[in-house]
Scaffold this motif. Structure first.
Motif, PDB file in Angstrom:
ATOM      1  N   LEU A  21       0.958  62.974 -34.210  1.00 40.72           N
ATOM      2  CA  LEU A  21       1.480  63.789 -33.118  1.00 40.72           C
ATOM      3  C   LEU A  21       0.784  65.143 -33.066  1.00 40.72           C
ATOM      4  CD1 LEU A  21       3.348  64.300 -30.782  1.00 40.72           C
ATOM      5  CD2 LEU A  21       5.192  64.827 -32.399  1.00 40.72           C
ATOM      6  N   GLU A  22       0.459  65.704 -34.212  1.00 42.30           N
ATOM      7  CA  GLU A  22      -0.267  66.981 -34.228  1.00 42.30           C
ATOM      8  C   GLU A  22      -1.676  66.803 -33.656  1.00 42.30           C
ATOM      9  OE1 GLU A  22      -1.380  70.964 -34.886  1.00 42.30           O
ATOM     10  OE2 GLU A  22       0.518  69.936 -34.536  1.00 42.30           O
ATOM     11  N   MET A  23      -2.307  65.668 -33.944  1.00 38.18           N
ATOM     12  CA  MET A  23      -3.633  65.401 -33.392  1.00 38.18           C
ATOM     13  C   MET A  23      -3.557  65.281 -31.875  1.00 38.18           C
ATOM     14  SD  MET A  23      -6.702  64.996 -34.712  1.00 38.18           S
ATOM     15  CE  MET A  23      -8.017  65.327 -33.547  1.00 38.18           C
ATOM     16  N   ALA A  24      -2.545  64.584 -31.370  1.00 39.76           N
ATOM     17  CA  ALA A  24      -2.376  64.445 -29.921  1.00 39.76           C
ATOM     18  C   ALA A  24      -2.012  65.779 -29.283  1.00 39.76           C
ATOM     19  CB  ALA A  24      -1.301  63.405 -29.626  1.00 39.76           C
ATOM     20  N   ARG A  25      -1.264  66.618 -30.009  1.00 37.26           N
ATOM     21  CA  ARG A  25      -0.860  67.913 -29.461  1.00 37.26           C
ATOM     22  C   ARG A  25      -2.071  68.787 -29.125  1.00 37.26           C
ATOM     23  NH1 ARG A  25       0.302  73.189 -30.822  1.00 37.26           N
ATOM     24  NH2 ARG A  25      -0.710  72.922 -32.852  1.00 37.26           N
ATOM     25  N   VAL A  26      -3.056  68.807 -30.004  1.00 32.44           N
ATOM     26  CA  VAL A  26      -4.206  69.670 -29.760  1.00 32.44           C
ATOM     27  C   VAL A  26      -5.238  69.007 -28.846  1.00 32.44           C
ATOM     28  CG1 VAL A  26      -3.888  70.962 -31.887  1.00 32.44           C
ATOM     29  CG2 VAL A  26      -5.339  68.942 -31.907  1.00 32.44           C
ATOM     30  N   LEU A  27      -5.197  67.674 -28.761  1.00 32.60           N
ATOM     31  CA  LEU A  27      -6.102  66.972 -27.851  1.00 32.60           C
ATOM     32  C   LEU A  27      -5.598  66.997 -26.414  1.00 32.60           C
ATOM     33  CD1 LEU A  27      -7.296  63.713 -29.657  1.00 32.60           C
ATOM     34  CD2 LEU A  27      -8.752  65.505 -28.718  1.00 32.60           C
ATOM     35  N   PHE A  28      -4.305  66.697 -26.231  1.00 32.53           N
ATOM     36  CA  PHE A  28      -3.781  66.442 -24.894  1.00 32.53           C
ATOM     37  C   PHE A  28      -2.612  67.336 -24.470  1.00 32.53           C
ATOM     38  CE2 PHE A  28      -5.124  62.011 -26.302  1.00 32.53           C
ATOM     39  CZ  PHE A  28      -6.340  62.060 -25.641  1.00 32.53           C
ATOM     40  N   TYR A  29      -1.836  67.810 -25.421  1.00 33.64           N
ATOM     41  CA  TYR A  29      -0.575  68.465 -25.063  1.00 33.64           C
ATOM     42  C   TYR A  29      -0.727  69.982 -24.985  1.00 33.64           C
ATOM     43  CZ  TYR A  29       1.519  63.898 -26.053  1.00 33.64           C
ATOM     44  OH  TYR A  29       1.832  62.555 -26.052  1.00 33.64           O
ATOM     45  N   HIS A  30      -1.562  70.410 -24.033  1.00 35.03           N
ATOM     46  CA  HIS A  30      -1.737  71.841 -23.827  1.00 35.03           C
ATOM     47  C   HIS A  30      -0.705  72.414 -22.868  1.00 35.03           C
ATOM     48  CE1 HIS A  30      -5.364  71.540 -26.111  1.00 35.03           C
ATOM     49  NE2 HIS A  30      -5.876  70.651 -25.282  1.00 35.03           N
ATOM     50  N   ASP A  31       0.017  71.559 -22.183  1.00 38.30           N
ATOM     51  CA  ASP A  31       1.059  72.014 -21.271  1.00 38.30           C
ATOM     52  C   ASP A  31       2.132  70.924 -21.193  1.00 38.30           C
ATOM     53  OD1 ASP A  31       0.494  70.120 -18.993  1.00 38.30           O
ATOM     54  OD2 ASP A  31      -1.428  71.177 -18.990  1.00 38.30           O
ATOM     55  N   PRO A  32       3.327  71.265 -20.716  1.00 41.04           N
ATOM     56  CA  PRO A  32       4.418  70.272 -20.674  1.00 41.04           C
ATOM     57  C   PRO A  32       4.147  69.108 -19.741  1.00 41.04           C
ATOM     58  CG  PRO A  32       5.267  72.517 -20.474  1.00 41.04           C
ATOM     59  CD  PRO A  32       3.783  72.610 -20.343  1.00 41.04           C
ATOM     60  N   PHE A  33       3.353  69.339 -18.692  1.00 46.49           N
ATOM     61  CA  PHE A  33       3.121  68.274 -17.722  1.00 46.49           C
ATOM     62  C   PHE A  33       2.436  67.073 -18.363  1.00 46.49           C
ATOM     63  CE2 PHE A  33       0.085  66.251 -14.823  1.00 46.49           C
ATOM     64  CZ  PHE A  33       0.969  65.694 -13.918  1.00 46.49           C
ATOM     65  N   LEU A  34       1.321  67.290 -19.055  1.00 45.33           N
ATOM     66  CA  LEU A  34       0.614  66.179 -19.689  1.00 45.33           C
ATOM     67  C   LEU A  34       1.446  65.553 -20.803  1.00 45.33           C
ATOM     68  CD1 LEU A  34      -3.156  67.221 -19.868  1.00 45.33           C
ATOM     69  CD2 LEU A  34      -2.101  65.431 -18.485  1.00 45.33           C
ATOM     70  N   ALA A  35       2.267  66.368 -21.464  1.00 48.09           N
ATOM     71  CA  ALA A  35       3.128  65.825 -22.509  1.00 48.09           C
ATOM     72  C   ALA A  35       4.090  64.796 -21.921  1.00 48.09           C
ATOM     73  CB  ALA A  35       3.902  66.958 -23.185  1.00 48.09           C
ATOM     74  N   ARG A  36       4.757  65.158 -20.838  1.00 48.02           N
ATOM     75  CA  ARG A  36       5.699  64.220 -20.219  1.00 48.02           C
ATOM     76  C   ARG A  36       4.971  63.019 -19.615  1.00 48.02           C
ATOM     77  NH1 ARG A  36       8.079  69.274 -18.506  1.00 48.02           N
ATOM     78  NH2 ARG A  36       7.034  69.123 -16.493  1.00 48.02           N
ATOM     79  N   LEU A  37       3.809  63.278 -19.013  1.00 49.48           N
ATOM     80  CA  LEU A  37       3.075  62.208 -18.352  1.00 49.48           C
ATOM     81  C   LEU A  37       2.629  61.136 -19.333  1.00 49.48           C
ATOM     82  CD1 LEU A  37       2.219  61.913 -15.308  1.00 49.48           C
ATOM     83  CD2 LEU A  37      -0.081  62.545 -16.049  1.00 49.48           C
ATOM     84  N   SER A  38       2.289  61.551 -20.554  1.00 46.35           N
ATOM     85  CA  SER A  38       1.761  60.598 -21.535  1.00 46.35           C
ATOM     86  C   SER A  38       2.786  59.551 -21.939  1.00 46.35           C
ATOM     87  CB  SER A  38       1.285  61.351 -22.785  1.00 46.35           C
ATOM     88  OG  SER A  38       2.385  61.858 -23.530  1.00 46.35           O
ATOM     89  N   LEU A  39       4.069  59.836 -21.755  1.00 45.48           N
ATOM     90  CA  LEU A  39       5.120  58.911 -22.162  1.00 45.48           C
ATOM     91  C   LEU A  39       5.486  57.919 -21.069  1.00 45.48           C
ATOM     92  CD1 LEU A  39       7.488  61.405 -24.045  1.00 45.48           C
ATOM     93  CD2 LEU A  39       5.502  60.153 -24.917  1.00 45.48           C
ATOM     94  N   GLN A  40       4.784  57.993 -19.945  1.00 41.66           N
ATOM     95  CA  GLN A  40       5.068  57.098 -18.822  1.00 41.66           C
ATOM     96  C   GLN A  40       3.931  56.083 -18.668  1.00 41.66           C
ATOM     97  OE1 GLN A  40       5.830  59.508 -15.306  1.00 41.66           O
ATOM     98  NE2 GLN A  40       6.615  61.167 -16.597  1.00 41.66           N
ATOM     99  N   HIS A  41       4.275  54.871 -18.381  1.00 43.29           N
ATOM    100  CA  HIS A  41       3.274  53.805 -18.250  1.00 43.29           C
ATOM    101  C   HIS A  41       2.447  54.004 -16.976  1.00 43.29           C
ATOM    102  CE1 HIS A  41       1.362  49.925 -18.511  1.00 43.29           C
ATOM    103  NE2 HIS A  41       1.810  49.592 -17.311  1.00 43.29           N
ATOM    104  N   ASP A  42       1.119  53.988 -17.110  1.00 40.48           N
ATOM    105  CA  ASP A  42       0.185  54.044 -15.982  1.00 40.48           C
ATOM    106  C   ASP A  42       0.404  55.273 -15.102  1.00 40.48           C
ATOM    107  OD1 ASP A  42      -2.042  52.895 -14.780  1.00 40.48           O
ATOM    108  OD2 ASP A  42      -0.855  51.892 -13.243  1.00 40.48           O
ATOM    109  N   ALA A  43       0.862  56.378 -15.707  1.00 42.51           N
ATOM    110  CA  ALA A  43       1.204  57.560 -14.919  1.00 42.51           C
ATOM    111  C   ALA A  43      -0.018  58.258 -14.345  1.00 42.51           C
ATOM    112  CB  ALA A  43       2.006  58.540 -15.776  1.00 42.51           C
ATOM    113  N   LEU A  44      -1.165  58.193 -15.028  1.00 39.30           N
ATOM    114  CA  LEU A  44      -2.361  58.857 -14.500  1.00 39.30           C
ATOM    115  C   LEU A  44      -2.731  58.293 -13.129  1.00 39.30           C
ATOM    116  CD1 LEU A  44      -4.666  59.175 -17.658  1.00 39.30           C
ATOM    117  CD2 LEU A  44      -3.324  60.979 -16.561  1.00 39.30           C
ATOM    118  N   SER A  45      -2.692  56.976 -13.006  1.00 42.49           N
ATOM    119  CA  SER A  45      -3.036  56.348 -11.725  1.00 42.49           C
ATOM    120  C   SER A  45      -1.996  56.642 -10.654  1.00 42.49           C
ATOM    121  CB  SER A  45      -3.180  54.833 -11.897  1.00 42.49           C
ATOM    122  OG  SER A  45      -4.245  54.521 -12.770  1.00 42.49           O
ATOM    123  N   GLU A  46      -0.747  56.807 -11.073  1.00 43.53           N
ATOM    124  CA  GLU A  46       0.309  57.076 -10.105  1.00 43.53           C
ATOM    125  C   GLU A  46       0.250  58.499  -9.561  1.00 43.53           C
ATOM    126  OE1 GLU A  46       4.082  56.133 -11.747  1.00 43.53           O
ATOM    127  OE2 GLU A  46       3.673  53.983 -11.941  1.00 43.53           O
TER     128      GLU A  46
END
Length: 532
Positions: A122-147
Motif C-alpha cells: 500500500l505504501e508503494m501504491a501510495r507514492v506511485l498513484f495516490y497523490h490525491d483522493p480522486f485517484l485513490a477512490r478511482l483505483s478501487l472501482q472496476h474499469d473506472a479509468l475507461s468510465e
C-alpha cells in the motif's frame, strides 16, 4: 486553489500513525475505509480518501515540526515485477519495532546489498498513484479509468484526454500541470495503467465478507520501475539483516512511454480571455487559517474543493512530457483573478467524495512534489527571444557562452509560477554572452499569458553570477509578482549594471512578428555597446 492547513476533528493533536491495516466497507455502501493504529488511541479507521497522508510514523494534527522517523535507505530498482511477496510479520525488523496490528499486510521484498528490504504494498501504491483522493477512490472501482476518461486524438494527431461528463475528476486537479502529468502517465503508459488497474481487479477477487462488512488486504502488481531510484525511511534489524520501510520519500527517474504534448479537455473548464491581470493570486474574501476535516461527512457536489497541505513525496520522470488544458468554450473577462474553484470560507471541510447528499465543501490532499527536469520542453515559448539572440551573435559581434531554461519557483500561496492559460510551468531563459572582452547575462521571462508586462533584463555580470545567485534572484522575482529585483541587481553588481529593454509591440502575446526581431536585437546590442 491555494493549499491550506487542516486538522482531523476526530483525532487528538500529534497523533502518530503506528500501523496501516486492511480496507473495509459496509455491504451495500460505496466508500471504503482503512484501519489505522495511532498513539494513545484504540484502533481507529479513516476514509480511504485520506491515503495520500497515511504513512507509518507520520504525525497527524501536528503542533510541532516532527523529526524524520527511522533510518534512511536508498537503492536503484532492478525490476519491481521480480520482487517477492510476503507479510509484514515475516520481517524481523518489523517485529523488532512495531506497535500496530498490521502484521498481516502484504509487502514486496527486495534484496539490497544482502539486506532483505520489506516494502508495504500500500505504501508503494501510495507514492506511485495516490497523490490525491480522486485517484485513490478511482483505483478501487472496476474499469473506472475507461468510465471517467476517453482517449482520443486531435485533428493534427496530438493525443487528447477527454474527461467524460459526470466524471468526479475536479477542475482543481485538472488545473495543475503535475496532476495532469501523472494522470496522463496512468492513462497512456501501458505498464503504469496495467499496474493501476490491478488494484481494482485484486480487490474484486480477494475481498471477503465478515458479518455486514467486506474486508480486503491491499495488494497489486507493480510496474517494472527498472532504473528508478527509491528513497525511504524505516527500521533496520542488524541481526537478521532486514529492513522494514515505514515511508517512501523519493521515486526518481520513473520510466514512461508518454512523449511530446498531451491535451486535456474537461467539460467544466472554460478558458478566460482578455482582461487585465491582477496582482497576487486574485483571491476574494478571507478564509480561515486552519480547517477542520470531518472524516465522517461526504462533501457537497455543488461546493468548491480546497487543496490541503501535506508532507510530499518527491517524484520525477526520466522522459518528461507536456500536458495542456484545452477548452471548448472561451469567456471574455474584465480581470483575471485566478483559475480554479471559488474561495472556500467555511471552517469545516470533508476529505471524502462528493455526493448530492453531502453537506460540506471538499478538502483534497495533494502529496505530489514533481521534480521532473522538464524546463527544456518549454523552449518553444521563447522562439522569438532566441531568434533575437541568434541575431546578436550573427550581426552584432556577440559570442554566446551558455543558455538554459529554468522553471520559476512557487512562493507562498502565489500562482504566478504557472501560466494562466494552460497552467504549465512559467520559465525564465538565462543567456550568457561576451562582447568586447566583457560578459553579459540576458534574462527573459515567459509572459505569453499576459500575466505581466515585463521587459528583457540585461545584466553586466561575471559569467556564472546568475547561476551562483539563482535561488535568491528567482525568489525575489516571484515575491514582486513577476517583477525584476532591480535593487538587488544594483546592490550586487553596481550602478548601471542592469537595464530593462522593452519588447517590440505585438498583437499576439508570446510571439513577435519577424520584422520586429532585427530592431529588438539592435536595441539590445546598443545597450551592450553603451556599457562597454
Amino acid at each position: 486553489m491555494s493549499k491550506s492547513k487542516a486538522r482531523f476533528k476526530k483525532l487528538d493533536d500529534d497523533s502518530k500513525i503506528l500501523g496501516v491495516g486492511s480496507l473495509f466497507r459496509v455491504v451495500g455502501r460505496k466508500g471504503w475505509a482503512i484501519n489505522i493504529d495511532l498513539t494513545g488511541k484504540k484502533p481507529q479507521s479513516m476514509q480511504f480518501s485520506n491515503i495520500p497522508v497515511l504513512a507509518r510514523k507520520r504525525v497527524l494534527n501536528p503542533t510541532l515540526v516532527a523529526k524524520p522517523a527511522g533510518l534512511p535507505i536508498e537503492f536503484i530498482i532492478g525490476s519491481a515485477q521480480e520482487w517477492e511477496v510476503a507479510k509484514a510479520s515475516d520481517c524481523p525488523a518489523f517485529n523488532a519495532h512495531h506497535h500496530g496490528n498490521d502484521g498481516n499486510q502484504n509487502c514486496f521484498v527486495v534484496n539490497v546489498d544482502g539486506k532483505r528490504v520489506f516494502i508495504p504494498q500500500l505504501e508503494m501504491a501510495r507514492v506511485l498513484f495516490y497523490h490525491d483522493p480522486f485517484l485513490a477512490r478511482l483505483s478501487l472501482q472496476h474499469d473506472a479509468l475507461s468510465e471517467d476518461f476517453m482517449l482520443s486524438k486531435r485533428d493534427d494527431g496530438q493525443p487528447l484526454i477527454v474527461v467524460r461528463e459526470g466524471a468526479e475528476y475536479p477542475v482543481s486537479y485538472f488545473n495543475r500541470d503535475d496532476n495532469r502529468r501523472f494522470l496522463s502517465w496512468v492513462l497512456l503508459d501501458s505498464d503504469a495503467r496495467t499496474s493501476f488497474e490491478s488494484i481494482g481487479k485484486d480487490l474484486t477477487l480477494n475481498q471477503y465478507q465478515k458479518g455486514s462488512y467486506l474486508h480486503w488486504n491491499f495488494q497489486f502488481s507493480p510496474p517494472s520501475l527498472s532504473g528508478v531510484q527509491l528513497g525511504a525511511r524505516g527500521w533496520a534489524d542488524n541481526v537478521s539483516n532486514s529492513f522494514f520501510v515505514w515511508e517512501i520519500k523519493l521515486l526518481d527517474n520513473l520510466p514512461s512511454e508518454v512523449e511530446g504534448e498531451i491535451d486535456f479537455y474537461h467539460p467544466g473548464y472554460e478558458r478566460k480571455l482578455g482582461g487585465k491581470p491582477t496582482k497576487g493570486d486574485g483571491k476574494q474574501g478571507q478564509a480561515p487559517d486552519e480547517f477542520d476535516l470531518d472524516d465522517d461527512e461526504l462533501s457537497d457536489s455543488d461546493k468548491a474543493t480546497l487543496a490541503l497541505n501535506s508532507e510530499q513525496v518527491s517524484v520525477s520522470f526520466r522522459n518528461p512530457h507536456i500536458t495542456n488544458r484545452v477548452a471548448q468554450n472561451t469567456k471574455a473577462v474584465n480581470n483575471l483573478i485566478g483559475d480554479g474553484d471559488k474561495e472556500v470560507l467555511d471552517k469545516d471541510l470533508s476529505p471524502n467524495e462528493k455526493e448530492e447528499s453531502g453537506a460540506l465543501p471538499g478538502g483534497a490532499w495533494n502529496n505530489l512534489d514533481d521534480q521532473t527536469d522538464d524546463a527544456h520542453l518549454y523552449i518553444g515559448k521563447f522562439k522569438s527571444f532566441f531568434s533575437a539572440i541568434e541575431l546578436l551573435t550573427s550581426k552584432h559581434g556577440c559570442r554566446k557562452v551558455s543558455d538554459r531554461l529554468v522553471k520559476l519557483p512557487k512562493v507562498g500561496d502565489g500562482k504566478k509560477h504557472w501560466l494562466n492559460d494552460k497552467q504549465n510551468p512559467r520559465c525564465i531563459a538565462i543567456v550568457e554572452l561576451e562582447h568586447g572582452g566583457k560578459s553579459y547575462t540576458i534574462l527573459e521571462i515567459d509572459t505569453s499569458d499576459g500575466a505581466a508586462k515585463l521587459s528583457t533584463m540585461l545584466l553586466t555580470s561575471p559569467l556564472g553570477w546568475v547561476a551562483n545567485n539563482e535561488k535568491v534572484i528567482l525568489q525575489r522575482i516571484m515575491k514582486k509578482s513577476l517583477g525584476w529585483p532591480s535593487d538587488y541587481f544594483k546592490g550586487q553588481l553596481g550602478e548601471g549594471a542592469n537595464k530593462g529593454i522593452p519588447h517590440p509591440e505585438s498583437k499576439h502575446p508570446g510571439s513577435l512578428p519577424p520584422e520586429s526581431l532585427d530592431p529588438w536585437a539592435q536595441r539590445i546590442a546598443n545597450w551592450i555597446k553603451r556599457s562597454a
